[in-house]
Write an enzyme that holds these catalytic residues in place. Structure first.
Site, short mmCIF file in Angstrom:
data_model
loop_
_atom_site.label_atom_id
_atom_site.label_comp_id
_atom_site.label_asym_id
_atom_site.label_seq_id
_atom_site.Cartn_x
_atom_site.Cartn_y
_atom_site.Cartn_z
N ASP A 67 5.04 -13.44 -4.36
CA ASP A 67 3.67 -12.95 -3.90
C ASP A 67 3.70 -12.04 -3.17
O ASP A 67 4.07 -12.33 -1.85
CB ASP A 67 2.71 -14.13 -3.61
CG ASP A 67 1.25 -13.76 -3.39
OD1 ASP A 67 0.97 -12.55 -3.28
OD2 ASP A 67 0.56 -14.68 -3.40
N TYR A 155 -11.05 -0.76 -3.10
CA TYR A 155 -10.08 -0.02 -3.84
C TYR A 155 -9.71 1.04 -3.20
O TYR A 155 -8.82 1.61 -2.95
CB TYR A 155 -10.38 -0.11 -5.32
CG TYR A 155 -9.35 0.53 -6.05
CD1 TYR A 155 -8.02 -0.27 -6.35
CD2 TYR A 155 -9.35 1.53 -6.70
CE1 TYR A 155 -7.08 0.13 -7.14
CE2 TYR A 155 -8.07 1.88 -7.60
CZ TYR A 155 -7.21 1.35 -7.68
OH TYR A 155 -6.19 1.66 -8.71
N ALA A 157 -10.40 2.55 -0.28
CA ALA A 157 -10.17 2.39 1.03
C ALA A 157 -8.52 2.06 0.98
O ALA A 157 -7.87 2.65 1.86
CB ALA A 157 -10.94 1.17 1.83
N LYS A 159 -6.22 2.60 -1.41
CA LYS A 159 -5.79 3.82 -1.93
C LYS A 159 -5.42 4.87 -1.06
O LYS A 159 -4.53 5.64 -1.24
CB LYS A 159 -5.98 4.02 -3.39
CG LYS A 159 -5.80 2.93 -4.51
CD LYS A 159 -4.22 2.71 -4.56
CE LYS A 159 -3.99 1.49 -5.66
NZ LYS A 159 -2.60 1.39 -5.84
N1 NAP Z 1 -5.40 0.63 -14.64
C1 NAP Z 1 -5.72 1.73 -13.97
O1 NAP Z 1 -6.97 2.02 -14.29
C2 NAP Z 1 -5.21 2.35 -12.71
C3 NAP Z 1 -5.77 3.52 -12.54
C4 NAP Z 1 -5.13 4.17 -11.21
C5 NAP Z 1 -4.00 3.50 -10.57
N2 NAP Z 1 -3.77 2.21 -11.03
C6 NAP Z 1 -2.63 1.69 -10.17
O2 NAP Z 1 -1.51 1.34 -10.95
C7 NAP Z 1 -0.87 0.03 -10.53
C8 NAP Z 1 -0.57 -0.88 -11.72
O3 NAP Z 1 -1.76 -1.12 -12.24
P1 NAP Z 1 -2.16 -1.82 -13.60
O4 NAP Z 1 -3.33 -1.31 -14.28
O5 NAP Z 1 -0.76 -1.81 -14.65
O6 NAP Z 1 -2.30 -3.15 -13.21
P2 NAP Z 1 -2.24 -4.76 -13.89
O7 NAP Z 1 -1.95 -4.62 -15.36
O8 NAP Z 1 -3.27 -5.52 -13.49
O9 NAP Z 1 -0.85 -5.35 -13.31
C9 NAP Z 1 -0.71 -5.87 -12.09
C10 NAP Z 1 0.53 -6.13 -12.02
O10 NAP Z 1 0.83 -6.68 -10.50
C11 NAP Z 1 1.49 -7.96 -10.28
N3 NAP Z 1 0.58 -8.65 -9.27
C12 NAP Z 1 -0.76 -8.84 -9.19
N4 NAP Z 1 -0.87 -9.48 -8.07
C13 NAP Z 1 0.51 -9.68 -7.41
C14 NAP Z 1 0.66 -10.32 -6.15
N5 NAP Z 1 -0.18 -10.78 -5.33
N6 NAP Z 1 2.07 -10.38 -5.79
C15 NAP Z 1 2.79 -9.76 -6.84
N7 NAP Z 1 2.48 -9.03 -7.85
C16 NAP Z 1 1.31 -9.05 -8.31
C17 NAP Z 1 0.99 -8.68 -11.69
O11 NAP Z 1 1.71 -9.71 -11.88
P3 NAP Z 1 1.53 -11.20 -11.72
O12 NAP Z 1 -0.24 -11.50 -11.75
O13 NAP Z 1 2.32 -12.15 -12.43
O14 NAP Z 1 1.84 -11.23 -10.25
C18 NAP Z 1 1.20 -7.39 -12.64
O15 NAP Z 1 2.61 -7.39 -12.91
C19 NAP Z 1 -1.73 -0.23 -9.53
O16 NAP Z 1 -1.18 -0.02 -8.31
C20 NAP Z 1 -3.07 0.06 -9.75
O17 NAP Z 1 -3.99 0.41 -8.43
C21 NAP Z 1 -4.13 1.67 -12.17
#
Ligand code: NAP
Length: 289
Positions: A67, A155, A157, A159
């Site tokens: 975590d 969010y 803030a 990023k």
């Molecule tokens: N999706 C979008 O629209 C979008 C747009 C712009 C930027 N982003 C950025 O891209 C990145 C990836 O986003 P995503 O959309 O792929 O997110 P996601 O599908 O929700 O995946 C989140 C990942 O983070 C892990 N995680 C969550 N809480 C955690 C914790 N406390 N400790 C360790 N690991 C943790 C989760 O696994 P576990 O739950 O097993 O821990 C999972 O592997 C993020 O930084 C996000 O801000 C996303």
């Protein structure tokens, strides 16, 4: 004459620590990095998901369950890295997002994972990364790391903070051997986005990329070494416009504020989001009730 040696930032044979590896973008990035010959240290909280992902990837990889909002677990991860041969690349990708009006926002959770965790992980791993002849840190930001958007105050803030941290670190290190990169996707089809976000994006015509498109862009950035990378039009333009003429973006967003506010407050929509756990993508169906 002394000929400067070229720094090799190729992926083949490199060890890459990828946080949030089991999420939508994380899986797609893991697949592309593994296919390019990198050896991954996959990090997330749920061990079963990590092991399942590792099995699907070509090559030899390891997993570490942590975590990242816990300082002790971050330290344990750093200790694991330092005692197992180190890494060549750190990708701070784990993140969380909440779409809600300010009164409902959980700020500590978003700041802890999106901002403090990557900052602390960089700090913990910097001494080891600086010993490498070629190393890279990539912080995964967002278009919302440059554009304040209603309903995403926590969010945004986090990023905005991550972008500032990345820029300061890059300028502090300013070295060809250790690159510090900022990568900013726009909305992407993953489970990070709630049903309300998906419905709002559909209504406003905001494009949502597939995780694999985003991963392909990240690989391009790694290849080019460009410090800042923003995914997609018109977001790329809006990021620049917001920096120079924020009043114009104020006006553009104001024209949509009523719609955005409705979704942020929990609009009367029935939305189904089905996630394909093998590829991290989401299939979205929106029906109005
Ligand atoms: N999706 C979008 O629209 C979008 C747009 C712009 C930027 N982003 C950025 O891209 C990145 C990836 O986003 P995503 O959309 O792929 O997110 P996601 O599908 O929700 O995946 C989140 C990942 O983070 C892990 N995680 C969550 N809480 C955690 C914790 N406390 N400790 C360790 N690991 C943790 C989760 O696994 P576990 O739950 O097993 O821990 C999972 O592997 C993020 O930084 C996000 O801000 C996303």
């Amino acid at each position: 004459m002394k000929i400067p040696h070229a720094v090799n930032h190729q992926l083949a044979g490199k060890r890459v620590l990828l946080t949030g590896a089991t999420g939508g973008i994380g899986r797609a990035v893991a697949r592309r990095l593994a296919t390019a010959g990198a050896s991954l240290l996959l990090v997330a909280r749920q061990p079963e998901a990590l092991l399942a992902l590792r099995q699907q990837l070509p090559g030899q990889h390891s997993c570490f369950s942590a975590d990242l909002t816990s300082t002790e677990e971050l330290q344990a991860l750093a200790e694991f890295v330092n005692t197992t041969g180190g890494i060549d690349m750190l990708i701070n990708n784990a993140g969380t997002s909440q779409f809600a009006l300010t009164a409902e926002q959980n700020y500590p959770a978003q700041i802890a994972l999106n901002l403090l965790a990557p900052m602390q992980l960089c700090q913990l791993l910097l001494p080891q990364l600086q010993q490498r002849t070629a190393a890279t840190i990539v912080n995964i930001g967002s278009a919302f790391g440059s554009i304040g958007y209603p309903g995403f105050s926590g969010y945004c803030a986090s990023k905005f903070g991550l972008r500032g941290f990345t820029e300061a670190l890059k300028r502090e290190l300013s070295s060809k051997a250790l690159r510090v990169l900022y990568f900013a996707p726009r909305a992407t089809q993953t489970s990070m986005n709630s049903a309300a976000v998906v419905a709002m994006n559909q209504q406003l015509g905001n494009v949502m990329d597939s995780p694999d498109e985003v991963a392909a862009q990240l690989l391009k950035q790694l290849q080019s070494g460009q410090s800042r990378w923003f995914v997609g039009w018109p977001e790329k333009l809006f990021v620049r416009l917001n920096a120079f003429l924020p009043e114009l973006v104020d006006r553009a967003i104001k024209s949509k504020q009523a719609e955005i506010g409705k979704y942020a407050a929990g609009a009367n929509q029935s939305v189904s989001v089905q996630h394909n756990h093998s590829n991290g993508a989401a299939k979205i169906t929106v029906t109005r009730s």
